[in-house]
Design a protein around this motif. Structure first.
Motif, short mmCIF file in Angstrom:
data_model
loop_
_atom_site.label_atom_id
_atom_site.label_comp_id
_atom_site.label_asym_id
_atom_site.label_seq_id
_atom_site.Cartn_x
_atom_site.Cartn_y
_atom_site.Cartn_z
N VAL A 1 0.86 -1.19 0.00
CA VAL A 1 0.00 0.00 0.00
C VAL A 1 0.89 1.24 0.00
O VAL A 1 1.70 1.42 0.91
CB VAL A 1 -0.93 0.05 1.24
N GLY A 2 0.77 2.06 -1.04
CA GLY A 2 1.50 3.33 -1.05
C GLY A 2 3.00 3.20 -1.29
O GLY A 2 3.73 4.15 -1.04
N ALA A 3 3.46 2.05 -1.77
CA ALA A 3 4.88 1.84 -2.06
C ALA A 3 5.74 2.28 -0.87
O ALA A 3 5.68 1.66 0.19
CB ALA A 3 5.29 2.56 -3.34
N GLY A 4 6.51 3.37 -1.00
CA GLY A 4 7.41 3.78 0.06
C GLY A 4 6.77 4.64 1.15
O GLY A 4 7.45 5.06 2.08
N LEU A 5 5.48 4.89 1.05
CA LEU A 5 4.83 5.72 2.08
C LEU A 5 4.58 4.89 3.34
O LEU A 5 4.23 3.72 3.25
CB LEU A 5 3.51 6.29 1.54
#
Lengths: 375, 375
Positions: free
Chosen positions: B167-171
């Motif tokens: 979810v949200g890659a690197g977030l």
């Protein structure tokens, strides 16, 4: 609070996804971890104690057993079902590690104080394998030798060391910087509004209030330190920037600090003077800056900023429609930019007893989890 | 990218804070961890391999040693200095766990695919103590029994299981929800724009472009799946909301899904039809909605939303000045609200090969760190 209101569409065509139970099934009785809280009767400390039983909601996690509380004068000892409160003696703190180790169970010490000298004990505890969890900035923002000694002791003792509440309370700032560092990525820039107090003061300044009244208002709301000059010094913001830089692997960067009112002026104030009264002397100067900025559709605020080369904490002008303008109350905003020009922006409550205690508890559960999965 | 420009003040009164070295001093030679990458020749997989040597920058962390790469047809074996590439045979994947265990070192398997069936292998690997790291959503958003089995296997095997890039890659979305759950705090609401593709399409719709052209534009920029109807179905967004809800300890909440165009309509399209051509049929309907919303200073976008009781994924109208309006490119925005009405807002690039590979690497280093501190 998000202001998004959501309207459903007029032609629904629903499909249902089913989430599932799952988190609440314990595999085996989890081990207990002994906890000692320093500053247990302070605001964050007592909020933490009040939350400790909530963790039983997640039975896959280790149980947390409060064993000791230590404040400036008293020593709370929690036995199996018994609670014993006595006067603190000189050995109370120095013997803490040994007492916890004698229990033979994994243990975590939570430092809920803002004491500048307490972090000197961390290395000894960590080397012995005792976890340390704290919102106290002093061990991570001060003396480089102490900082290095703390980090090395945690590695040597294989002991968890969690201090995510030192910057932005419950906001995921430290973890985000740590993850980037571990992936070998250095932030190209960091911009951070991490003083709710100063954001509030500058928002009021921009609304036309004189500096002295804006500070009085912040003090009235309980946002300031007992002496608001401590907030205006910017030292707390500088500590947070140092912590962020060290976490990002940018420890060599020096931080320049410019206070809201000159340190020399503040230091020269007579001891008995009322700070708010004295600040009236600075009202006109700040008023002029504010008005001048407004002519260019700009506002003043107080930021920590690393631009890839230098780091500075101080008052700055930003565009009136900048996300860093007009932050209210305890609102913090942190923007971490990559070399590709993309930014991870994190915004939310960065101060306050509740969010801090929740962040400390999350750090504590994480530490307990690490200690019990070791065995 | 932040748009804040920072002006220095005119009356500097600098004090310098000194950050310090510290992260770069190894205490002892860290152990090595063996790594196998499934999908090593795909976009994320090859970006991960290219990053693996960066981790040597942080010598306090364990070394990562690539041992195997597996894709649909080939099997890459990395010995001590030797690389052997052969055709994949039926035993390549099923024997992977045993081969890693035979090495006698801690090991992590990274699933860089989007394969729906691969997660069925996770429980076996995790139970054996092998870490699993993946941006693949299927194990965490699908079959509740498989999900439960994966989570239990990780606990039984005391094996790290990291999937923050789902979810949200690197977030820092998954970690933030996990920390709140561990502290016993349930989000009162979650609002999330987690499809860069659909945000882009709706931003274009609001700018006056017909649906079919907005989708063609997104496909042209490489934002869509090979068949854009997959994006328009909203299933990927629903998977992400299921993952967020499970992570928040809200697994019992059902997710309603409304696609951008009706599933029945999409399913009835003849196999050889061009999707963009077919979508022209839906241009007028969406045009009408967009215009109607604009009269009320509102815009349409595509959100995942949990309001404390129900969860829904679908097109929604939001105020034109909402932070969820007009997200560009790969921009994701996630807002996690507390019962007190405060929100943690996270905004940044939530898709793309680079940020995903960086997040997977951070997860991998974290897993390796856990495996080596165990001993």
């Amino acid at each position: 609070m998000t202001t998004t209101r959501i309207h459903s569409t007029r032609t629904p065509a629903f499909v249902e996804f089913q989430a599932s139970p799952g988190h609440r099934r314990p595999v085996a009785a989890p081990s207990n971890v002994d906890v000692a809280v320093i500053g247990h009767s302070g605001q964050v400390g007592s909020a933490l104690l009040a939350r400790l039983d909530r963790t039983t909601e997640a039975p896959e996690l280790p149980g947390l057993q409060l064993r000791e509380g230590i404040n400036r004068s008293r020593h709370l000892l929690v036995g199996d079902g018994s609670v014993n409160q006595q006067d603190r003696n000189p050995g109370t703190l120095s013997g803490l590690g040994a007492r916890l180790l004698a229990g033979g169970r994994p243990a975590v010490i939570v430092d809920c104080t803002a004491d500048a000298t307490l972090p000197r004990h961390y290395p000894e505890w960590l080397r012995a394998g005792i976890g340390v969890v704290t919102p106290n900035k002093h061990g991570f923002s001060g003396d480089p030798e102490l900082y290095r000694s703390i980090m090395q002791a945690a590695r040597k003792g294989r002991a968890p060391l969690n201090y995510s509440a030192t910057v932005g309370a419950g906001l995921p700032v430290i973890d985000t910087l740590k993850r980037l560092r571990r992936a070998g990525v250095k932030p190209a820039a960091i911009t951070a509004a991490v003083s709710g107090t100063l954001s509030h003061v500058f928002t009021r300044l921009s609304a036309g209030q004189p500096l002295s009244e804006a500070v009085a208002d912040a003090r009235h709301r309980g946002f300031t330190e007992p002496d608001p000059l401590e907030d205006l010094s910017g030292r707390d913001v500088a500590r947070k920037l140092v912590i962020m830089l060290r976490e990002a692997g940018l420890s060599q960067v020096r931080v320049e600090l410019e206070p809201v009112v000159p340190d020399a002026w503040a230091a020269a104030l007579p001891g008995q003077v009322d700070t708010i009264e004295a600040l009236r002397e600075k009202d006109a100067g700040w008023r002029e800056k504010i008005v001048e900025a407004q002519r260019d559709e700009r506002v003043w605020t107080y930021l920590a900023r690393f631009d890839g080369r230098t780091a500075r904490v101080g008052p700055v002008e930003v565009s009136r429609d900048s996300a860093f303008a007009g932050l209210a109350g305890s609102g913090n905003r942190i923007s971490i930019e990559s070399a590709e020009g993309e930014a991870i922006d994190i915004h939310g409550p960065g101060a306050g007893v509740d969010v801090t205690a929740t962040a400390v508890l999350a750090d504590l559960v994480d530490a307990a989890f690490l200690l019990t999965r070791k065995g």
